[in-house]
Design an enzyme around this catalytic site. Structure first.
Site, short mmCIF file in Angstrom:
data_model
loop_
_atom_site.label_atom_id
_atom_site.label_comp_id
_atom_site.label_asym_id
_atom_site.label_seq_id
_atom_site.Cartn_x
_atom_site.Cartn_y
_atom_site.Cartn_z
N HIS A 1 0.86 -1.59 0.52
CA HIS A 1 0.30 -0.31 0.43
C HIS A 1 0.73 1.12 -0.05
O HIS A 1 0.34 1.93 -1.25
CB HIS A 1 -0.85 -0.03 1.01
CG HIS A 1 -2.46 1.22 1.75
ND1 HIS A 1 -2.84 1.17 1.01
CD2 HIS A 1 -1.61 2.32 1.83
CE1 HIS A 1 -3.92 2.16 1.12
NE2 HIS A 1 -2.81 3.35 1.73
N GLU A 2 2.19 1.46 1.03
CA GLU A 2 2.46 2.81 1.25
C GLU A 2 3.35 2.80 0.05
O GLU A 2 3.93 3.62 -0.26
CB GLU A 2 3.44 2.28 2.08
CG GLU A 2 2.49 3.04 3.43
CD GLU A 2 1.36 3.39 3.59
OE1 GLU A 2 1.85 4.76 2.96
OE2 GLU A 2 0.32 3.42 4.45
N HIS B 1 2.11 4.82 -3.13
CA HIS B 1 2.02 6.17 -2.41
C HIS B 1 3.40 6.63 -2.94
O HIS B 1 3.44 7.13 -3.35
CB HIS B 1 1.52 6.10 -1.42
CG HIS B 1 0.45 5.86 -1.12
ND1 HIS B 1 -0.28 6.56 -1.35
CD2 HIS B 1 -0.53 5.38 0.01
CE1 HIS B 1 -1.78 6.97 -0.66
NE2 HIS B 1 -1.37 5.31 -0.04
#
Length: 419
Positions: free
Chosen positions: A18-19, A22
């Site tokens: 997920h990160e 980003h």
């Protein structure tokens, strides 16, 4: 212990992916990413590569990418401050020593009159042994040094807020998107390892206590007809069996080119829809097919997504209550059950959690990616950004409410599983 390790690995993977989404899209947009963190709380391990510090923190309950401009700068330099300056070969300031200047004997101490670290990148002030004001250019990658810890400055064009609405939206959306990508990849590998069901009336594995194995059926047998009705696909065969619990059925079987008949009475079983179904204890034949596995990854991810949206809809309409939600304790308990079923089932569970994390983060709630995307959408409609302080307050309140919800759900988990 195995469950604990499974939880750490699963959550670590979900948060990392997920990160990472980003981080990748933020860097592609030119945003300065100060830190990439897995977990919250005190640092356990860290290292720096290029502009970003990569850390693992004590509490494995999430993660974050700290992008320049999202929060106020932790260090501010005001007129009257005395700081030390170190210069690079081009003659530009590349280090601003905030304190402990005595440890940097070669630095030039300046009493700041004016400083711009965002747009024009300069510092003006008074230096001993020099008359009047002096001005020095600051390198765009210069660093603060506070308590001997360096931190890169963030010029305006490297900050999150300076990027276009599309770039900011992609940087936010990339996290949940990567969770969906991870689910597709996991389910593709699952389908490859487990094999894809063949849509023919062929016997694959048999249960040890089923009527099929007791009647002499073997893996590879083809079911030609049931009660004289020809069956060509697995669905045609199972529909007859499921609709005939406790009814004797005559099966025509083909094995090695020869045909014979077997009578079997399907056993009762309660299906997912709470309806009684008939079963004989056989599984479909499987095959390994790359394209089929990839298609399975996409279709199964879509089905999981629809199921989660359906559950969220039931929560909104009151058909589900908070008692139906699971927090960290509940997920730990479910993972314990899933891990006992084997690695392949654990893969499916990881994919479900990944889809769930992606969807939850896309909900238009403050403090979540979806809430921040909503603010960008409002900015696009009204033609100007919302006051950062007001937006920050909304996200802070939203985060506090989410933490409260987490505490309530966790308490429910403890009541269900331990009391």
């Amino acid at each position: 212990m195995n469950t604990f390790l499974s939880i750490i690995v699963i959550f670590g993977l979900l948060v990392f992916i997920h990160e990472l989404g980003h981080l990748i899209f933020a860097k592609r947009a030119g945003i300065l990413c100060r830190e990439f963190a897995i977990g919250f709380g005190p640092k356990i391990f860290s290292f720096k590569k290029a502009e970003t510090v990569y850390t693992i923190r004590l509490l494995p309950l999430g993660g974050f990418v700290r992008m320049a401009g999202e929060d106020p700068e932790m260090i501010t330099i005001k007129p009257g401050y005395e700081i030390g300056l170190l210069f690079n070969r081009a003659g530009k300031v590349d280090k601003l020593i905030i304190n402990n200047k005595s440890k940097h004997s070669d630095c030039k101490v300046i009493q700041v009159e004016k400083i711009d670290l965002e747009k024009d990148l300069f510092v003006t002030g008074y230096v001993a042994d020099e008359e009047g004001l002096v001005t020095y250019a600051i390198d765009e990658k210069a660093e603060y040094v506070h308590d001997e810890v360096p931190m890169q400055i963030a010029p305006l064009d490297r900050q999150f807020g300076s990027k276009t609405k599309l770039q900011r939206a992609l940087a936010l959306f990339a996290g949940p998107m990567m969770n969906f990508v991870l689910a597709i990849v996991i389910l593709t590998f699952y389908a490859w390892f487990a094999g894809m069901p063949v849509d023919e009336a062929l016997v694959g594995d048999l249960t040890d206590d089923g009527v099929a194995i007791q009647s002499g059926l073997e893996s590879g047998d083809r079911i030609v007809s049931i009660e004289g009705q020809q069956v060509a696909t697995w669905e045609e065969m199972t529909s007859i069996i499921q609709s005939s619990p406790n009814e004797p059925l005559l099966f025509e079987i083909q094995r090695d080119g020869e045909r014979f008949e077997v009578s079997m009475t399907p056993q009762e079983r309660v299906g997912p829809d709470e309806q009684v179904q008939g079963v004989v204890g056989i599984f479909p034949m499987t095959e390994k097919n790359v394209l089929g596995a990839v298609a399975f990854g996409f279709t199964q991810t879509y089905e999981f997504t629809m199921l989660i949206f359906e559950a969220l809809g039931m929560l909104v309409t009151g058909q589900f209550t908070l008692d139906h939600l699971a927090g960290p304790v509940g997920i730990y308990s479910y993972t314990d059950e899933v891990a006992a079923m084997g690695f392949l089932v654990l893969m499916q569970w990881t994919a479900i959690l990944s889809v769930n994390l992606g969807i939850i983060n896309l909900l238009p709630l403050p403090a979540l990616d979806g809430g921040r995307l909503l603010f960008i959408g409002v900015e696009a409609v009204r033609g100007k950004p919302i006051d950062p302080q007001k937006e920050g307050l909304v996200h802070f309140i939203g985060f506090a409410l989410l933490m409260l919800l987490m505490l309530v759900v966790t308490w429910n988990d403890i009541n269900k599983f331990f009391l």
